[in-house]
Write a protein that holds these residues in place. Structure first.
Motif, PDB file in Angstrom:
ATOM      1  N   VAL A   1       0.946  -1.622   0.218  1.00  0.00           N
ATOM      2  CA  VAL A   1      -0.040   0.304   0.193  1.00  0.00           C
ATOM      3  C   VAL A   1       0.961   1.641  -0.141  1.00  0.00           C
ATOM      4  N   ILE A   2       1.562   0.896   0.774  1.00  0.00           N
ATOM      5  CA  ILE A   2       2.899   2.612   0.245  1.00  0.00           C
ATOM      6  C   ILE A   2       3.366   2.360  -0.553  1.00  0.00           C
ATOM      7  N   TYR A   3       3.521   1.275  -1.139  1.00  0.00           N
ATOM      8  CA  TYR A   3       3.957   1.907  -2.556  1.00  0.00           C
ATOM      9  C   TYR A   3       3.294   2.306  -3.365  1.00  0.00           C
ATOM     10  N   PHE A   4       1.631   1.654  -3.188  1.00  0.00           N
ATOM     11  CA  PHE A   4       1.036   2.343  -4.379  1.00  0.00           C
ATOM     12  C   PHE A   4       0.674   3.669  -4.064  1.00  0.00           C
ATOM     13  N   ILE A   5       0.642   3.902  -2.907  1.00  0.00           N
ATOM     14  CA  ILE A   5       0.530   5.677  -2.668  1.00  0.00           C
ATOM     15  C   ILE A   5       1.351   6.772  -3.252  1.00  0.00           C
ATOM     16  N   LEU A   6       3.454   6.175  -3.143  1.00  0.00           N
ATOM     17  CA  LEU A   6       4.182   6.099  -3.740  1.00  0.00           C
ATOM     18  C   LEU A   6       4.145   6.540  -5.037  1.00  0.00           C
ATOM     19  N   THR A   7       3.498   5.509  -5.806  1.00  0.00           N
ATOM     20  CA  THR A   7       3.320   5.703  -7.388  1.00  0.00           C
ATOM     21  C   THR A   7       2.335   6.319  -7.350  1.00  0.00           C
ATOM     22  N   PHE A   8       1.523   6.455  -7.111  1.00  0.00           N
ATOM     23  CA  PHE A   8       0.368   7.691  -7.516  1.00  0.00           C
ATOM     24  C   PHE A   8       0.542   8.657  -7.271  1.00  0.00           C
ATOM     25  N   VAL A   9       1.020   9.003  -6.051  1.00  0.00           N
ATOM     26  CA  VAL A   9       1.179  10.310  -5.944  1.00  0.00           C
ATOM     27  C   VAL A   9       2.748  10.720  -7.134  1.00  0.00           C
ATOM     28  N   LEU A  10       3.765  10.164  -7.186  1.00  0.00           N
ATOM     29  CA  LEU A  10       4.676  10.285  -8.101  1.00  0.00           C
ATOM     30  C   LEU A  10       3.684  10.920  -9.563  1.00  0.00           C
ATOM     31  N   SER A  11       2.806  10.031 -10.105  1.00  0.00           N
ATOM     32  CA  SER A  11       2.318  10.126 -11.523  1.00  0.00           C
ATOM     33  C   SER A  11       0.923  10.949 -11.325  1.00  0.00           C
ATOM     34  N   ARG A  12       0.679  11.269 -10.070  1.00  0.00           N
ATOM     35  CA  ARG A  12       0.148  12.572 -10.456  1.00  0.00           C
ATOM     36  C   ARG A  12       0.754  13.613 -10.486  1.00  0.00           C
ATOM     37  N   GLY A  13       1.757  13.383  -9.572  1.00  0.00           N
ATOM     38  CA  GLY A  13       2.523  15.287 -10.090  1.00  0.00           C
ATOM     39  C   GLY A  13       3.556  14.830 -11.198  1.00  0.00           C
ATOM     40  N   LEU A  14       3.441  13.997 -12.335  1.00  0.00           N
ATOM     41  CA  LEU A  14       4.147  14.367 -13.323  1.00  0.00           C
ATOM     42  C   LEU A  14       3.351  14.482 -14.205  1.00  0.00           C
ATOM     43  N   PHE A  15       1.870  14.403 -14.052  1.00  0.00           N
ATOM     44  CA  PHE A  15      -0.127  14.602 -15.508  1.00  0.00           C
ATOM     45  C   PHE A  15       0.497  15.965 -14.466  1.00  0.00           C
ATOM     46  N   PHE A  16       0.555  16.280 -13.334  1.00  0.00           N
ATOM     47  CA  PHE A  16      -0.082  17.984 -13.674  1.00  0.00           C
ATOM     48  C   PHE A  16       1.201  18.516 -14.415  1.00  0.00           C
ATOM     49  N   VAL A  17       2.589  17.900 -14.116  1.00  0.00           N
ATOM     50  CA  VAL A  17       3.159  18.810 -14.940  1.00  0.00           C
ATOM     51  C   VAL A  17       2.619  18.763 -16.368  1.00  0.00           C
ATOM     52  N   GLU A  18       2.744  17.715 -16.731  1.00  0.00           N
ATOM     53  CA  GLU A  18       2.811  17.751 -18.205  1.00  0.00           C
ATOM     54  C   GLU A  18       1.562  18.115 -18.498  1.00  0.00           C
ATOM     55  N   ARG A  19       0.881  18.554 -17.864  1.00  0.00           N
ATOM     56  CA  ARG A  19      -0.593  19.362 -18.212  1.00  0.00           C
ATOM     57  C   ARG A  19      -0.437  20.507 -18.377  1.00  0.00           C
ATOM     58  N   LYS A  20       1.165  21.315 -17.022  1.00  0.00           N
ATOM     59  CA  LYS A  20       1.285  22.624 -16.880  1.00  0.00           C
ATOM     60  C   LYS A  20       2.453  22.980 -18.102  1.00  0.00           C
ATOM     61  N   LEU A  21       2.563  22.017 -18.780  1.00  0.00           N
ATOM     62  CA  LEU A  21       3.845  22.434 -19.189  1.00  0.00           C
ATOM     63  C   LEU A  21       3.358  22.292 -21.094  1.00  0.00           C
ATOM     64  N   SER A  22       1.617  22.361 -20.896  1.00  0.00           N
ATOM     65  CA  SER A  22       2.022  21.880 -22.654  1.00  0.00           C
ATOM     66  C   SER A  22       1.707  22.458 -23.475  1.00  0.00           C
ATOM     67  N   ILE A  23       1.606  22.760 -24.639  1.00  0.00           N
ATOM     68  CA  ILE A  23       1.397  23.177 -25.529  1.00  0.00           C
ATOM     69  C   ILE A  23       0.576  22.994 -26.247  1.00  0.00           C
ATOM     70  N   PRO A  24      -0.623  23.834 -26.884  1.00  0.00           N
ATOM     71  CA  PRO A  24      -1.562  23.416 -28.293  1.00  0.00           C
ATOM     72  C   PRO A  24      -1.230  23.061 -29.423  1.00  0.00           C
ATOM     73  N   GLU A  25      -1.613  21.691 -28.914  1.00  0.00           N
ATOM     74  CA  GLU A  25      -1.222  21.114 -30.438  1.00  0.00           C
ATOM     75  C   GLU A  25      -2.552  20.578 -31.858  1.00  0.00           C
TER      76      GLU A  25
END
Lengths: 258, 219
Positions: free
Chosen positions: B195-219
């Motif tokens: 469960v601890i690994y799951f939470i870490l992975t989840f937070v990491l993925s969400r965080g990077l997804f946020f970065v991805e959206r933040k940096l996205s350019i119109p395509e």
């Protein structure tokens, strides 16, 4: 005699076994608008790309402003700064806004300070009538607008000559007019231009010289009047009338595709 | 002591397990940073380096990707112990870095090659040097495209960091193992670790997804 701004002598280029350019020679005078026409696959784009060495010719010489370009020794960056290029596929930098697209050349290449580069970019966008699209990304622009930004980007480097590689071929017909209009204005301003295009209306109305390229050589070259009305070669007449039949060329309607 | 008592022991040991978090995160983050730097260099060598550099990059990637991580880990640790005197901790970070660099180089290579050649040509035509083209035009676009794939690789490195336990480093899994042995409640213990690994992975993925959206350019 005034040295031509561009002189090409005996240019050859092969891609593998395919001979594309087989000894092309031509000159472009300062302020001249030269339109290159010819069947597809005949090396029109290759010729244009050889001029700024995006494609390296196999042999032959290119003299720019009276000086021979030495591919191995010259700093190509300096040559390319003076030779602007507009591509068929626009090739705007997708991660930059229209304004940034225009500013990046002066700022990165000429090392002009960023504020000045952005001011310059605004002026160039105004010149192509897109000042209100400054903050738009390429994906948010129409094809015609993209191409006008691309022209502004090339102009921002203050080039001595502009090369257009089929600038309207990737556009919907109703969008070609705005691009041709900008090009016409440039021609009237005295910009030296070399244009690969099938826009016969533009060629007839704006160009000083038309070059008919076929089979990798300059088959015929002359004023638009001569090429359109009284070419030396049967084949030129055949090609020109075939192309013009495809689109409106009636000179009174020249504006329809300009 | 009944089942509840043993389970209670396990739950009381959660703070002890969580002390491994620091090592797990340090190892993961350092390996990701070193791996990204090395991976990017390898990708640039592969795409722009010409014959020799390109071949070195391909060779590295093939060799490393065909070795199990644990072999790299033991290799570095025992070889390192003889020659370089690496600590277990350093050996783990290096092994993970070397390993993930190979995968990241493939991610970056793919992203760089996905950018149309016209972008480079337009930049060259303006008079930019190849270096300027790569760093001002190609990479800003390619790295954005790489984020989703890189995010996947980051999650893999996070979980792979658990292999540090074989060298006796007291990270999350190792501590879980101690608790499991002490309480004889492996299923519950490892579920908690999971469960601890799951939470870490989840937070990491969400965080990077946020970065991805933040940096996205119109395509």
């Amino acid at each position: 005699m005034v040295e031509p701004i561009l002189r090409i002598e005996n240019l050859y280029k092969n891609f593998g076994d395919v001979e594309v350019l087989k000894g092309v020679s031509l000159t472009v005078e300062e302020g001249e608008v030269v339109v290159i026409i010819g069947p597809s696959g005949t090396g029109k784009s290759t010729l244009l790309r050889c001029i700024n060495y995006l494609t390296v010719p196999d042999s032959g010489d290119i003299y720019f402003e009276g000086r021979k370009i030495e591919y191995k020794q010259d700093n190509l960056s300096i040559v390319r700064q003076k030779i602007g290029m507009v591509f068929q596929e626009f090739n705007l930098f997708n991660h930059l806004t229209a304004l940034q697209n225009v500013a990046i050349g002066p700022s990165k290449v000429k090392k002009i300070n960023k504020t000045k580069a952005l001011e310059l970019a605004e002026k160039e966008l105004l010149r192509v009538g897109l000042q209100d699209k400054a903050d738009h990304y390429p994906a948010e622009l129409s094809g015609g607008q993209k191409q006008r930004v691309a022209i502004a980007r090339a102009l921002a480097m203050d080039p001595k000559i502009l090369l257009f590689d089929e600038p309207t071929s990737a556009l919907d017909p109703e969008l070609t007019g705005e691009v041709l209009m900008v090009m016409k204005d440039l021609a009237l301003d005295g910009m030296t231009m070399m244009v690969v295009s099938h826009e016969m209306g533009f060629a007839r109305e704006v160009s000083d010289k038309i070059i008919f390229l076929e089979g990798g050589v300059v088959s015929e070259m002359g004023s638009p009047e001569k090429i359109f009305n009284n070419p030396d070669k049967e084949r030129t007449l055949e090609f020109v009338s075939k192309i013009t039949r495809l689109g409106p060329i009636d000179s009174s309607r020249g504006g329809s595709d300009i | 002591m009944g089942l509840n008592g043993k389970a209670g022991e396990v739950f009381k040991s959660i703070p002890y397990i969580l002390q491994g978090l620091e090592v797990t995160l340090k190892v993961t983050i350092l390996a990701l940073i070193i791996g990204a730097a090395l991976g990017l260099i390898l990708a640039l060598m592969r795409v722009y380096g010409g014959g020799f550099c390109s071949r070195i990059s391909v060779f590295y990637s093939r060799i490393i990707r065909s070795l199990p991580l644990i072999v790299i880990l033991f290799g570095l640790y025992y070889l390192g112990a003889d020659i370089l005197d690496l600590s277990a901790y350093t050996a783990v970070i290096l092994a993970l870095s070397v390993h993930t660099a190979a995968y990241q180089s493939e991610i970056f290579r793919g992203a760089i090659q996905s950018i149309s050649i016209g972008q480079m040509e337009a930049a060259l035509a303006l008079g930019m040097s190849k270096f300027q083209c790569i760093f001002s035009i190609i990479l800003p676009q390619a790295l954005r495209r790489a984020i989703p794939y890189w995010s996947n690789e980051a999650a893999i490195v996070l979980k792979d960091s658990s292999l540090a336990y074989v060298l006796g480093i007291a990270e999350l899994l190792r501590r879980g193992e101690y608790v499991s042995a002490r309480t004889t409640m492996p299923l519950l213990t490892y579920t908690i670790v999971g469960v601890i690994y799951f939470i870490l992975t989840f937070v990491l993925s969400r965080g990077l997804f946020f970065v991805e959206r933040k940096l996205s350019i119109p395509e």
